[in-house]
Design a protein around this motif. Sequence first.
Motif, PDB file in Angstrom:
ATOM      1  N   ASP A 398       0.909  -1.274  -0.100  1.00  0.00           N
ATOM      2  CA  ASP A 398      -0.200   0.059   0.000  1.00  0.00           C
ATOM      3  C   ASP A 398       0.868   1.258  -0.057  1.00  0.00           C
ATOM      4  N   ARG A 402      -0.283   5.521   0.391  1.00  0.00           N
ATOM      5  CA  ARG A 402       0.025   6.568   1.330  1.00  0.00           C
ATOM      6  C   ARG A 402       0.482   8.021   0.906  1.00  0.00           C
ATOM      7  N   SER A 405       4.113   9.502   1.528  1.00  0.00           N
ATOM      8  CA  SER A 405       5.151   8.696   1.388  1.00  0.00           C
ATOM      9  C   SER A 405       5.856   9.402  -0.009  1.00  0.00           C
TER      10      SER A 405
END
Length: 463
Positions: A398, A402, A405
């Motif tokens: 995932d 995010r 990120s």
Amino acid sequence: MKVERQEVVWATALRALDAQHRTSSWLRLVCVLALWLVTLRCDPEDRLRACLQLLPVTAGALLAHVHARPSLVDYLTSLSPLGRVKTHLEGTRGRAQVDLPGVVEGAGILVASTLYGSKWAMTGLSREEMVVALVAVIVFAWSVFLNVVLDPGYYAPPEEVDLGFWKSAGPPPRILKWARHAVPPGVAALAAVLFLPAWTPSLAAVPLALRVVLVLSLLCLRLVWLCFDQILVAAAESAADLERNAKAAEAGALHSVGKNAVGSALVALESPHYQRNEVRSLLRNILVQLEETIRASRGITATSSDGPLPVGDLWEAAMALLPLELRLRCTLSPASHGLVLGDADRQLARRFISDLVTNALRAGAKHVTCTVHHRHDDPRHIKVEILVLDDGCGMPLDVLERPASSLSVTAKELRRRGGDLTFVTPGPAGTGTQVRAYWRSATPRVPGPRPGDTPLAVQQKGN
């Protein structure tokens, strides 16, 4: 002679005289050969004595020929009796001091000159043979004493200069400086004593006007010396001007890069959608740009030809920001070193390479391999692709979902440019990551590799 860059003067004199010495050593060998040929035509009663008197100048010319060529000087190492001669010859380069070849040549030509002028001169030579001998003696003396008055050691700065093979030892003693001024008139006076009086019928057969011209030509050593000094001063001033221009250009380039890049970072910081990873990526990109600019200004790029620099230079700049331990873990594929990107693609590649490689290292990768190439799978558009393969702990599934990120930020920017960011975990038990980043090239026509571009090994340098 007082100039601001005395070390430039010394280095220029050293290189000029080294090249001049290599050329003039051949000229002196030709002059010696001419003297030997003339000697074979003299009176048989004088032939043995003449041959013995020519031996010193012949030995000096041969030794000077060796001295002018470092490869021949190194050969003396294999001849144990001549090991000290090699040490002596290497120790005199760039220094105003008495050396063996100069002493042997100077004394040798003086001894040889007495064969054609003085009461001990040979007999039996025709006027033409005597003219050849006199010209050979004067040309030989010109060449030898030109090296004496233009010795680079006279131009050495007060502080020592180290150019690797060549080292200066500071200015010469004052007595040598005085002796230098005495060389042209002293040599000319000695030649006048030997060749102007009609010592022998052969010498008397040579027109007096010609002998006077040959003798007075030695005074022109001072004129050549003056011209050489002027050239050295001009070289030092030109070097100073070029250095100032280079510093100004470097400062301008650094100012431009810093101002634009830091401005972008400030805009990101002040944005209501501020993201830490985006700012960190921008700052890292700034550092890579500054490193590229510094490397280009200092001439330490992998290629020296004009035009856009290949990916190999961009990689070197990005790797220079990492600690040596991390740098040794990273490799750029050989095929990518010579790849040339357009300006817009290069800016993106600079940022994405740095981000992706840094992420791989943070994941604990021990080996990271990067490949940059053009993709032609779409007939409408050429794409630039960066492939990063590491042996780290793998990527969370995932990670692109995010928002905070760095990879999600990178993916969004790639999608805006007609590309995407994908990754797979090829290793067993979820280890290792293969990240593929690509975007639509902003360059309509892909530049090809420049002539002479070859894959270069990555240079691993300390911090």
